[in-house]
Design a protein around this motif. Structure first.
Motif, PDB file in Angstrom:
ATOM      1  N   LEU A 201       0.819  -1.218   0.000  1.00  0.00           N
ATOM      2  CA  LEU A 201       0.000   0.000   0.000  1.00  0.00           C
ATOM      3  C   LEU A 201       0.854   1.271   0.000  1.00  0.00           C
ATOM      4  CD1 LEU A 201      -2.860  -0.973   2.468  1.00  0.00           C
ATOM      5  CD2 LEU A 201      -3.230   0.162   0.277  1.00  0.00           C
ATOM      6  N   CYS A 202       1.915   1.260   0.800  1.00  0.00           N
ATOM      7  CA  CYS A 202       2.765   2.449   0.885  1.00  0.00           C
ATOM      8  C   CYS A 202       3.446   2.705  -0.457  1.00  0.00           C
ATOM      9  CB  CYS A 202       3.803   2.270   1.992  1.00  0.00           C
ATOM     10  SG  CYS A 202       4.921   3.653   2.142  1.00  0.00           S
ATOM     11  N   TYR A 203       3.908   1.652  -1.097  1.00  0.00           N
ATOM     12  CA  TYR A 203       4.548   1.816  -2.409  1.00  0.00           C
ATOM     13  C   TYR A 203       3.566   2.438  -3.395  1.00  0.00           C
ATOM     14  CZ  TYR A 203       6.896   0.960  -6.786  1.00  0.00           C
ATOM     15  OH  TYR A 203       7.489   1.152  -8.009  1.00  0.00           O
ATOM     16  N   ASN A 204       2.343   1.920  -3.394  1.00  0.00           N
ATOM     17  CA  ASN A 204       1.345   2.424  -4.345  1.00  0.00           C
ATOM     18  C   ASN A 204       0.913   3.853  -4.036  1.00  0.00           C
ATOM     19  OD1 ASN A 204       0.306   0.497  -6.536  1.00  0.00           O
ATOM     20  ND2 ASN A 204       0.631  -0.838  -4.768  1.00  0.00           N
ATOM     21  N   CYS A 205       0.951   4.240  -2.760  1.00  0.00           N
ATOM     22  CA  CYS A 205       0.551   5.597  -2.384  1.00  0.00           C
ATOM     23  C   CYS A 205       1.666   6.604  -2.623  1.00  0.00           C
ATOM     24  CB  CYS A 205       0.167   5.655  -0.901  1.00  0.00           C
ATOM     25  SG  CYS A 205      -1.421   4.905  -0.547  1.00  0.00           S
ATOM     26  N   ILE A 206       2.908   6.180  -2.397  1.00  0.00           N
ATOM     27  CA  ILE A 206       3.996   7.171  -2.397  1.00  0.00           C
ATOM     28  C   ILE A 206       5.072   6.874  -3.454  1.00  0.00           C
ATOM     29  CG2 ILE A 206       5.737   8.331  -0.975  1.00  0.00           C
ATOM     30  CD1 ILE A 206       3.958   7.581   1.477  1.00  0.00           C
ATOM     31  N   ASP A 207       5.808   5.786  -3.297  1.00  0.00           N
ATOM     32  CA  ASP A 207       6.960   5.509  -4.177  1.00  0.00           C
ATOM     33  C   ASP A 207       6.583   5.549  -5.654  1.00  0.00           C
ATOM     34  OD1 ASP A 207       7.157   4.309  -1.546  1.00  0.00           O
ATOM     35  OD2 ASP A 207       9.097   3.498  -2.160  1.00  0.00           O
ATOM     36  N   ARG A 208       5.417   5.002  -5.923  1.00  0.00           N
ATOM     37  CA  ARG A 208       4.976   4.875  -7.309  1.00  0.00           C
ATOM     38  C   ARG A 208       4.885   6.233  -8.010  1.00  0.00           C
ATOM     39  NH1 ARG A 208      -0.903   2.731  -9.284  1.00  0.00           N
ATOM     40  NH2 ARG A 208      -0.250   2.138 -11.369  1.00  0.00           N
ATOM     41  N   HIS A 209       4.641   7.294  -7.255  1.00  0.00           N
ATOM     42  CA  HIS A 209       4.458   8.611  -7.873  1.00  0.00           C
ATOM     43  C   HIS A 209       5.748   9.422  -7.929  1.00  0.00           C
ATOM     44  CE1 HIS A 209       0.315   7.545  -7.630  1.00  0.00           C
ATOM     45  NE2 HIS A 209       0.319   7.556  -6.305  1.00  0.00           N
ATOM     46  N   LEU A 210       6.843   8.870  -7.371  1.00  0.00           N
ATOM     47  CA  LEU A 210       8.081   9.647  -7.318  1.00  0.00           C
ATOM     48  C   LEU A 210       8.613   9.975  -8.717  1.00  0.00           C
ATOM     49  CD1 LEU A 210       9.903   7.959  -4.304  1.00  0.00           C
ATOM     50  CD2 LEU A 210       8.738  10.173  -4.363  1.00  0.00           C
TER      51      LEU A 210
ATOM     52  N   ILE B  54      -8.677  10.259  11.348  1.00  0.00           N
ATOM     53  CA  ILE B  54      -8.004   8.988  11.030  1.00  0.00           C
ATOM     54  C   ILE B  54      -8.487   7.837  11.902  1.00  0.00           C
ATOM     55  CG2 ILE B  54      -5.849   9.843  10.005  1.00  0.00           C
ATOM     56  CD1 ILE B  54      -4.806   9.265  13.047  1.00  0.00           C
ATOM     57  N   GLY B  55      -9.206   8.145  12.985  1.00  0.00           N
ATOM     58  CA  GLY B  55      -9.711   7.098  13.864  1.00  0.00           C
ATOM     59  C   GLY B  55     -10.913   6.364  13.302  1.00  0.00           C
ATOM     60  N   TRP B  56     -11.471   6.854  12.208  1.00  0.00           N
ATOM     61  CA  TRP B  56     -12.643   6.214  11.598  1.00  0.00           C
ATOM     62  C   TRP B  56     -12.274   5.626  10.241  1.00  0.00           C
ATOM     63  CZ3 TRP B  56     -15.468   6.054  15.650  1.00  0.00           C
ATOM     64  CH2 TRP B  56     -15.604   7.149  16.501  1.00  0.00           C
ATOM     65  N   VAL B  57     -13.159   4.825   9.715  1.00  0.00           N
ATOM     66  CA  VAL B  57     -12.845   4.154   8.448  1.00  0.00           C
ATOM     67  C   VAL B  57     -12.695   5.160   7.300  1.00  0.00           C
ATOM     68  CG1 VAL B  57     -15.246   3.668   7.795  1.00  0.00           C
ATOM     69  CG2 VAL B  57     -13.411   2.180   6.985  1.00  0.00           C
ATOM     70  N   VAL B  58     -13.477   6.220   7.321  1.00  0.00           N
ATOM     71  CA  VAL B  58     -13.351   7.220   6.249  1.00  0.00           C
ATOM     72  C   VAL B  58     -11.932   7.793   6.246  1.00  0.00           C
ATOM     73  CG1 VAL B  58     -14.190   9.420   5.359  1.00  0.00           C
ATOM     74  CG2 VAL B  58     -15.792   7.829   6.399  1.00  0.00           C
ATOM     75  N   GLY B  59     -11.398   7.976   7.453  1.00  0.00           N
ATOM     76  CA  GLY B  59     -10.030   8.482   7.561  1.00  0.00           C
ATOM     77  C   GLY B  59      -9.031   7.515   6.936  1.00  0.00           C
ATOM     78  N   HIS B  60      -9.227   6.216   7.172  1.00  0.00           N
ATOM     79  CA  HIS B  60      -8.320   5.225   6.595  1.00  0.00           C
ATOM     80  C   HIS B  60      -8.423   5.225   5.071  1.00  0.00           C
ATOM     81  CE1 HIS B  60      -8.116   3.834  10.704  1.00  0.00           C
ATOM     82  NE2 HIS B  60      -7.280   2.875  10.392  1.00  0.00           N
ATOM     83  N   SER B  61      -9.678   5.117   4.598  1.00  0.00           N
ATOM     84  CA  SER B  61      -9.852   4.935   3.155  1.00  0.00           C
ATOM     85  C   SER B  61      -9.666   6.235   2.374  1.00  0.00           C
ATOM     86  CB  SER B  61     -11.246   4.362   2.853  1.00  0.00           C
ATOM     87  OG  SER B  61     -11.336   3.037   3.337  1.00  0.00           O
ATOM     88  N   TYR B  62     -10.161   7.356   2.940  1.00  0.00           N
ATOM     89  CA  TYR B  62     -10.168   8.564   2.112  1.00  0.00           C
ATOM     90  C   TYR B  62      -9.455   9.776   2.696  1.00  0.00           C
ATOM     91  CZ  TYR B  62     -13.002   5.530  -0.674  1.00  0.00           C
ATOM     92  OH  TYR B  62     -13.427   4.451  -1.418  1.00  0.00           O
ATOM     93  N   ILE B  63      -8.637   9.564   3.752  1.00  0.00           N
ATOM     94  CA  ILE B  63      -7.625  10.580   4.064  1.00  0.00           C
ATOM     95  C   ILE B  63      -6.272   9.948   3.730  1.00  0.00           C
ATOM     96  CG2 ILE B  63      -6.442  11.945   5.838  1.00  0.00           C
ATOM     97  CD1 ILE B  63      -9.061  12.109   7.385  1.00  0.00           C
ATOM     98  N   ILE B  64      -6.075   8.728   4.217  1.00  0.00           N
ATOM     99  CA  ILE B  64      -4.747   8.126   4.123  1.00  0.00           C
ATOM    100  C   ILE B  64      -4.486   7.442   2.768  1.00  0.00           C
ATOM    101  CG2 ILE B  64      -3.162   6.439   5.183  1.00  0.00           C
ATOM    102  CD1 ILE B  64      -3.706   8.969   6.891  1.00  0.00           C
TER     103      ILE B  64
ATOM    104  N   GLY C  40      -6.833   6.208  -0.158  1.00  0.00           N
ATOM    105  CA  GLY C  40      -7.475   6.422  -1.465  1.00  0.00           C
ATOM    106  C   GLY C  40      -6.875   7.555  -2.286  1.00  0.00           C
ATOM    107  N   PRO C  41      -6.834   8.773  -1.723  1.00  0.00           N
ATOM    108  CA  PRO C  41      -6.343   9.894  -2.536  1.00  0.00           C
ATOM    109  C   PRO C  41      -4.936   9.650  -3.075  1.00  0.00           C
ATOM    110  CG  PRO C  41      -7.407  10.709  -0.541  1.00  0.00           C
ATOM    111  CD  PRO C  41      -7.337   9.223  -0.411  1.00  0.00           C
TER     112      PRO C  41
ATOM    113  N   GLY D  51      -2.778   9.310  -6.815  1.00  0.00           N
ATOM    114  CA  GLY D  51      -1.790  10.355  -7.112  1.00  0.00           C
ATOM    115  C   GLY D  51      -2.261  11.741  -6.724  1.00  0.00           C
ATOM    116  N   MET D  52      -3.328  11.806  -5.925  1.00  0.00           N
ATOM    117  CA  MET D  52      -3.829  13.108  -5.474  1.00  0.00           C
ATOM    118  C   MET D  52      -3.121  13.494  -4.176  1.00  0.00           C
ATOM    119  SD  MET D  52      -7.927  12.594  -5.896  1.00  0.00           S
ATOM    120  CE  MET D  52      -8.409  14.323  -5.904  1.00  0.00           C
ATOM    121  N   ALA D  53      -3.191  14.786  -3.846  1.00  0.00           N
ATOM    122  CA  ALA D  53      -2.746  15.214  -2.520  1.00  0.00           C
ATOM    123  C   ALA D  53      -3.915  15.023  -1.580  1.00  0.00           C
ATOM    124  CB  ALA D  53      -2.355  16.681  -2.569  1.00  0.00           C
TER     125      ALA D  53
END
Ligand code: AMP
Length: 633
Positions: A57-66, A287-297, A299-300, A304-306
């Motif tokens: 997940l971390c690779y897909n969220c961050i490294d992949r966009h470098l 971040i304590g709720w599921v929306v925080g996991h999926s759409y703060i941390i 999904g975006p 490749g979104m901020a």
């Protein structure tokens, strides 16, 4: 990819040919090693997605966009509480995550180990979640508003090696210390973490426990040049657990995988949220709720979104703050909860037009029923499309909504929309298990296998996964959402409320049983019932009814008021203010059936001024009259 521009055909494809459908969606993320099978459903209702595939997940969220957007913003953090702002590019975020990952490794955390986060909305919380994902550690975030007892039960269930926390959060300008609650929780819990990593925001003094507590700033400096490679994980390894309330006092750890979750979120970003790389996504959740996991941390950044992470209230410093952020960061996709909008509705509507919100493609609202007046008010005030989402912690992404990335289906006020691709949603008669007809009320159920992204099981308790979710409809192995629903002629589904004793306060899901246990732990209380009662602002509030061991103690108003105060303080201390009932009424008896079951629905109907329904099973109808009298001002 197959080009389909009708939502119903897209949905049909996803159900008729699950492997073909999700096999295609899987190309939205990077796989280090390709999967050998899209779906293994050999042990119903347990579904395993993308078997044999390796990803991260971390690779897909961050490294992949470098390679393409290293210097574009990835994490935008704004706090109206501390008046601070920090923007991290993908490159900077990558570095910070590797530093955090190195710290975790030094503290003995590895693949499969649990890391519990009890943190306010600060960048370090997001960094810690990505760092866990990077090294294959399982994060378990506990909402910062929970207090010692709630936290202790989650520590025991997750048995984390490491806990990450901070000195304090802040709410409406008031500092909320975290460390005392954390120390008390660890004292109460049977499981003891080896280390506690403390982020010191310098908001509140705290005591450090020698040998256990570690300072984040000092450790970060030590690992400033750290390079921590990605740990490639098999798709079905665990990415995180997240606790949610049910009908028993013991919270359930919703367990999620890696590959299925990544694909599901990436697909939702494309088809539902329609976010594009380089744009900004703003979810005002925590971040304590599921929306925080999926759409703060996750999904975006997968898209490749901020992501814009906001610490603060929607009305501080003023009721324009959310829209000011939209204007400043040219937010294209926004996610919030109906409660936040109802709070804004009490303010001057001029705030809605003070800022330029034309960048917004849509405002998504979820977590609780979106009432029509609120939806109309915000949609007319902003002049932007409002899209209702219906989903649960368990599913991780929307079950019912509209998917403008597939087809521009119009929304209907009061309905979240249609079943999303991957979800075989049925409305079933709770007695017979048969499908109900158009405009007839049924339980919202999902025919398994659940699509990628949904819970794999309940952490450490496969039996509970099956007995809780797959055993409530007679004769059928179907997943129950525990919500009532109704479908109209055009296929729009409306959610009518829960079938169980779970309540929804300001978009937060709470189990009445947990609150009852807390109130009942007051030494004067013999028994207690908690019900959810309709509230204009919060959707629902909890109201408690307590029977004293010594009924004489509650005879005077002053005595009752003093006891109520003590009980509320007890809930605050044990569970957190989020679970505090709006009132505790001291009464002489609870209404029960002849077999001794508390008639919570009758109490609820009484509180809401509704018809009390069938009272033939009640042992003593007088009791309801006494409750009515107790509630009179
Ligand atoms: P949670 O797991 O905390 O997100 O709570 C999920 C529950 O919140 C659902 O089972 C519903 O009862 C309720 N819920 C969430 N979204 C909506 C919505 N858009 N409309 C109606 N109820 C909702």
């Amino acid at each position: 990819m197959k080009a389909i521009d009708s939502l119903s055909a897209f949905h049909q494809w996803s159900i008729d040919d699950r492997e073909g459908f999700w096999g295609e969606q899987a190309s939205l993320i990077h796989w280090h090693k390709p999967f050998t099978k899209v779906l293994d459903y050999s042990k119903p209702p347990f579904a395993r997605w993308f078997v044999g595939g390796e990803t991260n997940l971390c690779y897909n969220c961050i490294d992949r966009h470098l390679a393409t957007q290293a210097d574009k913003p990835a994490l935008i953090h704004v706090s109206s509480e501390t008046n601070s702002e920090r923007i991290l590019s993908f490159r900077e975020l990558h570095k910070e995550v590797m530093r955090m990952a190195a710290i975790m490794q030094q503290l003995g955390v590895g693949r499969g180990d649990r890391v519990l986060l009890y943190m306010p909305m600060i960048p370090e919380a997001a960094i810690a979640m990505y760092a866990c994902a990077r090294i294959g550690a399982i994060h378990s975030v506990v909402f910062g508003g929970f207090a010692a007892l709630s936290l202790a039960s989650r520590i025991d269930d997750a048995s984390p090696k490491l806990i990450i926390s901070a000195d304090a959060g802040s709410r409406g300008g008031k500092v909320v210390p975290y460390k005392p609650a954390l120390d008390e929780a660890i004292e109460r819990s049977e499981h003891k973490p080896t280390h506690v990593l403390m982020v010191d925001r310098k908001l509140a003094e705290f005591t450090r426990i020698e040998g256990r507590d570690v300072d984040y700033a000092a450790m970060r400096l030590k690992h400033i040049n750290a390079e921590v490679p990605v740990t490639w994980l098999e798709s079905n390894e665990v990415s995180y657990t997240l606790y949610t309330s049910g009908t028993t006092g013991k919270p359930k750890g919703v367990q999620r995988d890696v590959g299925g979750y990544a694909v599901a979120l990436a697909a939702s970003m494309k088809y539902i949220y329609c976010g594009k790389a380089g744009e900004t996504y703003f979810s005002s959740s925590d971040i304590g709720w599921v929306v925080g996991h999926s759409y703060i941390i996750y999904g975006p950044l997968l898209a490749g979104m901020a992501t814009l992470m906001y610490e603060g209230l929607p009305i501080c410093p003023d009721a324009g703050i959310l829209w000011q952020l939209v204007e400043r960061f040219k937010v294209t996709v926004m996610f919030s909860a109906p409660t936040a909008i109802r709070v804004l509705k009490k303010q001057d509507p001029a705030w809605l037009t003070k800022y330029d919100t034309s960048s917004l493609r849509a405002l998504f609202l979820a977590g609780e029923p979106l009432d029509e007046p609120t939806a109309k008010w915000i949609s007319e005030g902003l002049g932007r499309p409002i899209i209702d989402n219906y989903w649960q912690t368990e599913t991780g992404w929307p079950i019912l909504t509209v998917a403008h990335g597939v087809e521009k289906t119009p929304s209907k006020f009061g309905s979240p929309g249609m079943p999303m691709y991957g979800y075989d949603v049925r409305l079933l008669d709770i007695e017979t298990g048969e499908e109900v007809g158009t405009n007839q009320k049924g339980v919202v159920a999902i025919v398994p296998p659940l699509p990628p992204g949904c819970l794999q099981t309940v952490w450490g308790d496969d039996k509970r996964f099956v007995s809780t979710y797959f055993s409530s409809v007679p004769g059928k192995l179907v997943y129950s959402t525990f919500d009532w629903g109704i479908r109209d002629e055009e296929g729009y589904t409306f959610i009518l409320g829960r079938t169980d004793d779970v309540i929804n306060v300001a978009g937060h899901r709470l189990g009445t049983r947990e609150i009852e246990e807390s109130v009942s732990s007051h030494p004067a209380v013999a028994e207690c019932a908690v019900v959810g009662v309709a509230d204009q602002l919060k959707g629902q509030v909890a109201i408690a009814f307590a029977v004293l061991k010594d009924t004489a103690k509650g005879e005077s108003r002053a005595e009752r008021e003093a006891l109520e105060k003590e009980m509320l303080a007890l809930v605050d201390k044990q569970l957190g203010a989020v679970a505090r009932p709006a009132r505790v009424y001291i009464i002489t008896a609870l209404p029960k059936t002849r077999s001794g079951k508390v008639l919570r629905r009758s109490i609820q109907a009484l509180c809401e001024g509704r018809d009390l329904g069938d009272l033939t099973t009640i042992e003593d109808p007088q009791v309801l009259r006494q409750i009515e009298a107790a509630m009179r001002p």
